[in-house]
Design a protein around this motif. Sequence first.
Motif, PDB file in Angstrom:
ATOM      1  N   SER A  28      20.933   7.118  30.658  1.00  0.00           N
ATOM      2  CA  SER A  28      20.597   5.716  30.394  1.00  0.00           C
ATOM      3  C   SER A  28      21.829   4.859  30.148  1.00  0.00           C
ATOM      4  N   GLY A  29      23.007   5.496  30.133  1.00  0.00           N
ATOM      5  CA  GLY A  29      24.251   4.752  29.948  1.00  0.00           C
ATOM      6  C   GLY A  29      24.675   4.590  28.506  1.00  0.00           C
ATOM      7  N   ALA A  30      24.063   5.336  27.586  1.00  0.00           N
ATOM      8  CA  ALA A  30      24.469   5.270  26.182  1.00  0.00           C
ATOM      9  C   ALA A  30      25.809   5.971  25.980  1.00  0.00           C
ATOM     10  N   LYS A  31      26.523   5.556  24.953  1.00  0.00           N
ATOM     11  CA  LYS A  31      27.738   6.250  24.535  1.00  0.00           C
ATOM     12  C   LYS A  31      27.317   7.294  23.511  1.00  0.00           C
ATOM     13  N   VAL A  32      27.153   8.519  23.984  1.00  0.00           N
ATOM     14  CA  VAL A  32      26.519   9.563  23.173  1.00  0.00           C
ATOM     15  C   VAL A  32      27.547  10.431  22.461  1.00  0.00           C
ATOM     16  N   LYS A  33      27.369  10.533  21.143  1.00  0.00           N
ATOM     17  CA  LYS A  33      28.100  11.513  20.349  1.00  0.00           C
ATOM     18  C   LYS A  33      27.091  12.601  19.990  1.00  0.00           C
ATOM     19  N   ALA A  34      27.378  13.829  20.370  1.00  0.00           N
ATOM     20  CA  ALA A  34      26.435  14.932  20.213  1.00  0.00           C
ATOM     21  C   ALA A  34      26.988  15.939  19.205  1.00  0.00           C
ATOM     22  N   LEU A  35      26.286  16.093  18.074  1.00  0.00           N
ATOM     23  CA  LEU A  35      26.705  17.080  17.078  1.00  0.00           C
ATOM     24  C   LEU A  35      26.020  18.409  17.354  1.00  0.00           C
ATOM     25  N   CYS A  36      26.822  19.431  17.603  1.00  0.00           N
ATOM     26  CA  CYS A  36      26.324  20.796  17.790  1.00  0.00           C
ATOM     27  C   CYS A  36      26.870  21.660  16.649  1.00  0.00           C
ATOM     28  N   LEU A  37      26.110  22.671  16.282  1.00  0.00           N
ATOM     29  CA  LEU A  37      26.510  23.527  15.166  1.00  0.00           C
ATOM     30  C   LEU A  37      27.820  24.248  15.487  1.00  0.00           C
ATOM     31  N   TYR A  38      28.775  24.173  14.544  1.00  0.00           N
ATOM     32  CA  TYR A  38      30.064  24.840  14.751  1.00  0.00           C
ATOM     33  C   TYR A  38      29.861  26.340  14.951  1.00  0.00           C
ATOM     34  N   GLY A  45      25.707  24.928  23.078  1.00  0.00           N
ATOM     35  CA  GLY A  45      24.279  25.185  23.265  1.00  0.00           C
ATOM     36  C   GLY A  45      23.851  24.825  24.681  1.00  0.00           C
ATOM     37  N   TRP A  46      22.670  24.227  24.804  1.00  0.00           N
ATOM     38  CA  TRP A  46      22.136  23.899  26.130  1.00  0.00           C
ATOM     39  C   TRP A  46      22.902  22.769  26.820  1.00  0.00           C
ATOM     40  N   ILE A  47      23.729  22.026  26.078  1.00  0.00           N
ATOM     41  CA  ILE A  47      24.545  20.991  26.721  1.00  0.00           C
ATOM     42  C   ILE A  47      25.522  21.625  27.716  1.00  0.00           C
ATOM     43  N   ASP A  48      25.907  22.873  27.467  1.00  0.00           N
ATOM     44  CA  ASP A  48      26.802  23.575  28.395  1.00  0.00           C
ATOM     45  C   ASP A  48      26.214  23.668  29.799  1.00  0.00           C
ATOM     46  N   PHE A  49      24.899  23.544  29.923  1.00  0.00           N
ATOM     47  CA  PHE A  49      24.246  23.818  31.203  1.00  0.00           C
ATOM     48  C   PHE A  49      23.734  22.568  31.910  1.00  0.00           C
ATOM     49  N   ILE A  50      24.056  21.396  31.389  1.00  0.00           N
ATOM     50  CA  ILE A  50      23.620  20.187  32.085  1.00  0.00           C
ATOM     51  C   ILE A  50      24.679  19.782  33.112  1.00  0.00           C
ATOM     52  N   ASN A  51      24.318  18.837  33.955  1.00  0.00           N
ATOM     53  CA  ASN A  51      25.166  18.345  35.021  1.00  0.00           C
ATOM     54  C   ASN A  51      26.593  18.059  34.527  1.00  0.00           C
ATOM     55  N   LYS A  52      27.607  18.583  35.251  1.00  0.00           N
ATOM     56  CA  LYS A  52      28.993  18.493  34.794  1.00  0.00           C
ATOM     57  C   LYS A  52      29.454  17.054  34.622  1.00  0.00           C
ATOM     58  N   GLU A  53      29.145  16.206  35.592  1.00  0.00           N
ATOM     59  CA  GLU A  53      29.567  14.803  35.511  1.00  0.00           C
ATOM     60  C   GLU A  53      28.934  14.126  34.297  1.00  0.00           C
ATOM     61  N   LEU A  54      27.662  14.399  34.070  1.00  0.00           N
ATOM     62  CA  LEU A  54      26.962  13.836  32.913  1.00  0.00           C
ATOM     63  C   LEU A  54      27.555  14.382  31.619  1.00  0.00           C
ATOM     64  N   ASN A  56      30.532  15.336  31.046  1.00  0.00           N
ATOM     65  CA  ASN A  56      31.843  14.749  30.786  1.00  0.00           C
ATOM     66  C   ASN A  56      31.754  13.372  30.127  1.00  0.00           C
ATOM     67  N   SER A  57      30.585  12.742  30.203  1.00  0.00           N
ATOM     68  CA  SER A  57      30.406  11.417  29.597  1.00  0.00           C
ATOM     69  C   SER A  57      29.980  11.508  28.134  1.00  0.00           C
ATOM     70  N   ILE A  58      29.744  12.723  27.635  1.00  0.00           N
ATOM     71  CA  ILE A  58      29.243  12.938  26.276  1.00  0.00           C
ATOM     72  C   ILE A  58      30.382  13.392  25.368  1.00  0.00           C
ATOM     73  N   GLU A  59      30.466  12.805  24.190  1.00  0.00           N
ATOM     74  CA  GLU A  59      31.427  13.264  23.186  1.00  0.00           C
ATOM     75  C   GLU A  59      30.749  14.314  22.320  1.00  0.00           C
ATOM     76  N   VAL A  60      31.166  15.553  22.455  1.00  0.00           N
ATOM     77  CA  VAL A  60      30.562  16.643  21.685  1.00  0.00           C
ATOM     78  C   VAL A  60      31.430  16.949  20.475  1.00  0.00           C
ATOM     79  N   VAL A  61      30.770  17.035  19.315  1.00  0.00           N
ATOM     80  CA  VAL A  61      31.449  17.372  18.064  1.00  0.00           C
ATOM     81  C   VAL A  61      30.794  18.634  17.508  1.00  0.00           C
ATOM     82  N   LEU A  62      31.621  19.628  17.156  1.00  0.00           N
ATOM     83  CA  LEU A  62      31.115  20.825  16.498  1.00  0.00           C
ATOM     84  C   LEU A  62      31.227  20.649  14.991  1.00  0.00           C
TER      85      LEU A  62
END
Length: 330
Positions: A28-38, A45-54, A56-62
């Motif tokens: 949807s074009g949001a600037k997403v910060k995604a907190l995953c358990l360290y 988690g399952w974010i590892d398996f989504i579309n690579k280009e998508l 790359n647009s997500i900021e993942v924080v452990l």
Amino acid sequence: MFYKGKNVLVTGAGGFIGSHLVEKLARSGAKVKALCLYNSKGSWGWIDFINKELKNSIEVVLGDIRDKNICEKITENAEIVFHLAALIAIPYSYIAPESFIDTNIKGTLNLLEGAKKNKVRRFVHISTSEVYGTPDKVPITEKNELKGQSPYSASKIGADKICEAYFCSYNLPVVIIRPFNTYGPRQSARAVIPTILTQLINGEKKLKLGNLKPKRDLTYVEDTVEGILKGGESEGIEGETIQLGSGKMYSIEEIVKISMNIIGRKAEIEVEDKRVRPEKSEVMELLSDPSKAKKLLGWEAKISIEEGILKTYNWLKENINFYKPDIYQI
């Protein structure tokens, strides 16, 4: 689109529902910060398996919501918070109740404090229909009595109530979204539908299950995510608790029969004692009245149980290597 360009934080982002939510927000074009358990593996988690280009647009924080410093830091600049991080496995809550209090209640408190300090515009807390316990009557409305029939449900009641308190005490713009049983791709094998389907896919002659009598209101994950997103964007709903359900109820035995018919496989059923909840802890029926969601969010479940189970089966068949059908997962 509402979320385009908005700073959005999702906790529990690597999990079943969380990963689908992150994916939809990123599309949807949001600037997403995604907190995953360290974790030491650096897994998202399952974010590892989504579309690579998508991805790359997500900021993942452990990190971990049990750490208040992390919660304060990750809520900086967040306009909308979707709080899904929680321990959810009911059987595990019998073994480790303190962990559920620490994560589900204290972790939620830490995140609320961060949201308050950083002036978040909307805090969407994800509850569960398990907070109702076995109701005195169905369908269930948001006004039903809450019953802590397991350490898990008690911890989620506590989390819901601390969110309510922050709305009432500090005017924090909290919305509580309460999904009934969600199912679909990426769900863990501790849940009943993947438990049934993975055993069928694995060619088991006997399905090992728990109590077959409990009845559940089942919603496909795409519908649940749509309802959660509505909770983040709909106007004038601060302080509300809104449940998401189909308004239809199926027993575990009926779900088994539907699953077998859809995929064309038969098996006997073996009830294993270790899969059966303590009698007073088992929730015998959950059926939602979804009218409030329709009124306030314009939301209703669209995907039928048959279509949803087929979609889930097709995904599980392609990803069966992530599961251990012969092992009971708590």
